[in-house]
Design an enzyme around this catalytic site. Structure first.
Site, mmCIF file in Angstrom:
data_model
loop_
_atom_site.group_PDB
_atom_site.id
_atom_site.type_symbol
_atom_site.label_atom_id
_atom_site.label_comp_id
_atom_site.label_asym_id
_atom_site.label_seq_id
_atom_site.Cartn_x
_atom_site.Cartn_y
_atom_site.Cartn_z
ATOM 1 N N CYS A 1 32.356 34.210 33.979
ATOM 2 C CA CYS A 1 33.289 35.032 34.768
ATOM 3 C C CYS A 1 33.543 36.401 34.147
ATOM 4 C CB CYS A 1 34.603 34.299 34.961
ATOM 5 S SG CYS A 1 34.394 32.769 35.867
ATOM 6 N N HIS B 1 39.578 39.971 36.959
ATOM 7 C CA HIS B 1 38.786 38.836 37.435
ATOM 8 C C HIS B 1 39.699 37.973 38.294
ATOM 9 C CE1 HIS B 1 36.418 35.351 37.814
ATOM 10 N NE2 HIS B 1 37.088 34.629 36.940
ATOM 11 N N ASN C 1 37.337 32.295 43.393
ATOM 12 C CA ASN C 1 36.800 32.785 42.122
ATOM 13 C C ASN C 1 35.280 32.921 42.278
ATOM 14 O OD1 ASN C 1 35.793 33.088 39.540
ATOM 15 N ND2 ASN C 1 37.110 31.531 38.613
HETATM 16 N N1 ACO Z 1 44.322 19.114 45.437
HETATM 17 C C1 ACO Z 1 45.339 18.268 45.199
HETATM 18 N N2 ACO Z 1 45.644 17.842 43.965
HETATM 19 C C2 ACO Z 1 44.871 18.249 42.956
HETATM 20 C C3 ACO Z 1 43.781 19.109 43.134
HETATM 21 C C4 ACO Z 1 43.522 19.531 44.456
HETATM 22 N N3 ACO Z 1 42.507 20.368 44.746
HETATM 23 N N4 ACO Z 1 43.202 19.348 41.941
HETATM 24 C C5 ACO Z 1 43.905 18.663 41.046
HETATM 25 N N5 ACO Z 1 44.913 17.997 41.649
HETATM 26 C C6 ACO Z 1 45.920 17.138 41.037
HETATM 27 C C7 ACO Z 1 45.506 16.599 39.700
HETATM 28 O O1 ACO Z 1 44.707 15.450 39.851
HETATM 29 C C8 ACO Z 1 46.849 16.275 39.082
HETATM 30 O O2 ACO Z 1 47.294 15.069 39.597
HETATM 31 P P1 ACO Z 1 48.084 14.017 38.668
HETATM 32 O O3 ACO Z 1 49.321 14.755 38.222
HETATM 33 O O4 ACO Z 1 48.337 12.886 39.587
HETATM 34 O O5 ACO Z 1 47.145 13.714 37.538
HETATM 35 C C9 ACO Z 1 47.753 17.379 39.625
HETATM 36 O O6 ACO Z 1 47.086 17.919 40.778
HETATM 37 C C10 ACO Z 1 47.998 18.493 38.633
HETATM 38 O O7 ACO Z 1 46.730 18.881 38.070
HETATM 39 P P2 ACO Z 1 46.627 20.065 37.049
HETATM 40 O O8 ACO Z 1 45.185 20.273 36.756
HETATM 41 O O9 ACO Z 1 47.533 19.816 35.899
HETATM 42 O O10 ACO Z 1 47.201 21.248 37.968
HETATM 43 P P3 ACO Z 1 47.481 22.727 37.590
HETATM 44 O O11 ACO Z 1 48.839 23.092 38.014
HETATM 45 O O12 ACO Z 1 47.075 23.031 36.183
HETATM 46 O O13 ACO Z 1 46.495 23.505 38.569
HETATM 47 C C11 ACO Z 1 44.371 24.591 38.434
HETATM 48 C C12 ACO Z 1 45.118 23.267 38.505
HETATM 49 C C13 ACO Z 1 44.575 25.319 39.747
HETATM 50 C C14 ACO Z 1 42.889 24.294 38.224
HETATM 51 C C15 ACO Z 1 44.917 25.426 37.275
HETATM 52 O O14 ACO Z 1 44.954 24.681 36.097
HETATM 53 C C16 ACO Z 1 44.110 26.642 37.043
HETATM 54 O O15 ACO Z 1 44.029 27.531 37.854
HETATM 55 N N6 ACO Z 1 43.493 26.759 35.856
HETATM 56 C C17 ACO Z 1 42.686 27.867 35.522
HETATM 57 C C18 ACO Z 1 41.344 27.572 36.006
HETATM 58 C C19 ACO Z 1 40.610 28.813 36.205
HETATM 59 O O16 ACO Z 1 41.113 29.785 36.722
HETATM 60 N N7 ACO Z 1 39.377 28.757 35.811
HETATM 61 C C20 ACO Z 1 38.549 29.812 35.953
HETATM 62 C C21 ACO Z 1 38.812 30.818 34.855
HETATM 63 S S1 ACO Z 1 37.440 31.038 33.949
HETATM 64 C C22 ACO Z 1 36.348 31.272 35.106
HETATM 65 O O17 ACO Z 1 36.652 32.013 36.004
HETATM 66 C C23 ACO Z 1 35.089 30.534 35.075
#
Ligand code: ACO
Length: 323
Positions: A113, A250, A280
């Site tokens: 990214c 980004h 993304n």
């Molecule tokens: N829909 C519904 N529920 C979901 C989904 C979904 N698509 N995905 C995960 N969940 C659930 C999980 O299973 C979890 O359930 P549980 O509590 O029963 O175990 C719950 O939602 C919370 O999951 P988390 O992963 O803790 O949720 P979080 O608030 O952290 O959000 C996210 C997840 C959106 C991926 C966030 O962590 C994020 O944006 N992280 C950064 C990722 C990123 O931007 N990566 C790219 C940057 S680097 C690059 O660009 C390659």
């Protein structure tokens, strides 16, 4: 000292729009969850047979048209991608052939990214060193091909697209006419591999593999790394956060954008946001956002623009420019 001045920008998005509602029919998710956690409403998906180089070529041609240049005016193509057409040759070489460019040299850069910022810094350094006068810098991805469409934690976040910029050498650093890339800063930390990677590759498994991410852990590092590298990039330039007219970040996640703006003390309105419509798009996201903000007249000549990104590796970096 020579500067790399932006002479043109271009973008291309595949036609097919995939909405959150469509994803909710594929995995256990909802529009509400995706919008609340990421700010993403829809993303584009490349058509069957539409390759990363096809997207890149269209963005590149648009950037060249805006610059008013023929392909043979280019000395260099640097293309950032983590989803190349083939293991080799470089996707940049496919773009070189597609443009009908019969001279110069082309290669790919892989920083996921952060790829566009790494590619921009690479081209800028070739220009500053005098080894190129005119360069095409592209970020292009088809992440839809490396997603696990059964993993709701990742498949809802990414999209396909391409963006490109043309850089031209110009003397004028230290004068009133000073424009172009003022400074870049790059970082990586290979010890964070397991937080964001693809579980395949030609040497490791002989397969293409799929994206694996510990989203919450990536999130924790993102705001700190991005705000720190923006500060590092400003340092020594005589410019401060208050001088930035536009941040072109980004587009990983709206919460990361908001968190970075808050940490820097930067008004949210100065952030160019496309993540709601593009998702993304990895290395394509910064040039796609740049093309949008230049195209609609937000970014004006003379304004100070900060580009920043973070991705797998980890890699992160920023580029400061006077447009
Ligand atoms: N829909 C519904 N529920 C979901 C989904 C979904 N698509 N995905 C995960 N969940 C659930 C999980 O299973 C979890 O359930 P549980 O509590 O029963 O175990 C719950 O939602 C919370 O999951 P988390 O992963 O803790 O949720 P979080 O608030 O952290 O959000 C996210 C997840 C959106 C991926 C966030 O962590 C994020 O944006 N992280 C950064 C990722 C990123 O931007 N990566 C790219 C940057 S680097 C690059 O660009 C390659």
């Amino acid at each position: 000292m020579r500067r790399s001045v932006f002479a043109g920008v271009g973008a291309y998005l595949p036609e097919r729009v995939m909405t959150n509602a469509e994803l909710a029919r594929m995995v256990d998710t909802s529009d509400e969850w995706i919008v609340e956690r990421s700010g993403i409403r829809e993303r584009r998906i490349a058509a069957a047979g539409e390759k990363t180089s096809d997207l890149a070529l269209k963005a590149a041609q648009a950037a060249l048209d805006q610059a008013g240049l023929e392909a043979d005016a280019l000395d260099l193509i640097v293309l950032a991608t983590a989803t190349p057409d083939e293991t080799f040759p470089a996707t940049a070489c496919a773009v070189q052939a597609g443009l009908g460019m019969s001279r110069g040299f082309a290669f790919d850069v892989q920083a996921v990214c952060s790829g566009f910022v790494f590619a921009l810094a690479t081209a800028d350094n070739f220009i500053k060193a005098g080894q190129a006068d005119t360069a095409l810098v592209i970020g292009a991805e088809t992440f839809s091909r490396i997603l696990d469409w059964k993993d709701r934690g990742t498949c809802v976040l990414f999209g396909d697209g391409a963006g490109a910029t043309v850089l031209r050498a110009q003397d004028g650093a230290g004068t009133a006419a000073d424009r172009g890339i003022l400074k870049t800063a790059l970082h990586s930390d290979g010890s964070k591999h397991d937080l964001l990677y693809v579980d395949g590759g030609p040497s490791a498994t002989g397969t293409v593999g799929q994206l694996r991410m510990q989203g919450r852990e990536v999130f924790k590092h993102a705001v700190g790394n991005l705000s720190a590298v923006v500060g590092e990039t400003l340092a020594g330039t005589g410019l401060g956060v208050q001088d930035i007219d536009w941040v072109v970040p980004h587009q990983a996640n709206l919460r990361i954008l908001d968190g970075t703006a808050r940490k820097l003390g930067l008004p949210r309105e100065k952030m160019v946001v496309t993540v709601d419509r593009h998702g993304n798009t990895s290395a394509a996201s910064v040039p796609l956002a740049l093309a949008e903000a230049v195209g609609d007249g937000r970014i004006q000549p003379g304004q100070v623009v900060m580009m920043e990104a973070m991705g797998g590796g980890f890699t992160w970096g920023a580029a400061l420019a006077r447009w």
